[in-house]
Design a protein around this motif. Structure first.
Motif: not given
Length: 223
Positions: A129, A131-132, A134-135, A160, A163-164, A167
């Motif tokens: 995941n 995006f998870e 990333l955080e 992608q 998008l990264l 985000k």
């Protein structure tokens, strides 16, 4: 202005990168494994000859990014030693068995490295995941993520990557890398609007960076 990091697998490449306009060097050895930690002697020689930031890969071996306690202790020891000799930053990434970010171990290494900046390398492309992850990496204190957009190369991962970057906003730098060359950097930059780019600038079967390729990459990014 976008900046360029050159992955250097030997001292000659590092000198070439410095002399031909790179903004930063990622120093490592063993290209066929994706890069592991270079020798102390190599790092010290690079520091004498090179006057741009040198980020050193902290990776004990090739293969996966799940490390034993002994390997983790080795990584800690390397960071302590290299801080003392004055490197400019570190590149590493630790995953758990299911390829999720190992938050405890990564945060410990980032804390140990302070005040030097840390890049989470392409172990990111293994996470289930992104995006998870990333955080989590922002929370760990990393300043940069090196990624091909969870694909085998930046061409396949460009959507992608875009998008990264969106985000991440200004909380962490997304640095596209993996198959990045002068032939595709203009398109990758136009789509992602990333601020930092990563390439080995190797254009033949050697492990030596091509000076003309570095100049082309930098010229395109500076257009």
């Amino acid at each position: 202005m976008p900046q360029l990091e050159i992955a250097c697998f030997n001292l000659k490449s590092a000198e070439i990168a410095f002399k031909n306009g790179a903004d930063r060097i990622e120093l490592c050895v063993e290209m066929d494994t994706g890069g592991i930690t270079p020798s102390l002697e190599m790092i010290q020689k690079a520091k004498v000859k090179i006057n741009i930031p040198i980020y050193v890969m902290i990776r004990p071996r090739g293969g996966n990014f799940v490390y034993s306690e002994t390997e983790f202790q080795w990584m800690q020891s390397k960071i302590k030693t290299l801080k003392e000799i004055g490197v400019d930053g570190f590149v590493f990434g630790i995953l758990e068995a299911q390829n999720k970010v190992n938050k405890i171990q990564n945060k410990a290494l980032v804390s140990l490295a302070k005040p030097l900046p840390c890049t989470f390398h392409r172990a990111f492309d293994e996470v289930p995941n992104p995006f998870e992850a990333l955080e989590e990496l922002i929370a760990c204190g990393f300043q940069t993520i090196l990624t091909s957009g969870n694909a085998s190369n930046v061409n396949e991962g460009v959507t992608q990557l875009t998008l990264l970057v969106q985000k991440a906003t200004n909380r962490i730098t997304i640095m596209p890398g993996g198959g990045l060359r002068s032939s595709n950097v203009k398109e990758i930059y136009a789509q992602t609007k990333a601020k930092f780019y990563h390439s080995s600038a190797i254009t033949d079967k050697t492990e030596i960076a091509n000076p003309i390729e570095i100049q082309r990459l930098q010229s395109i990014l500076n257009e």
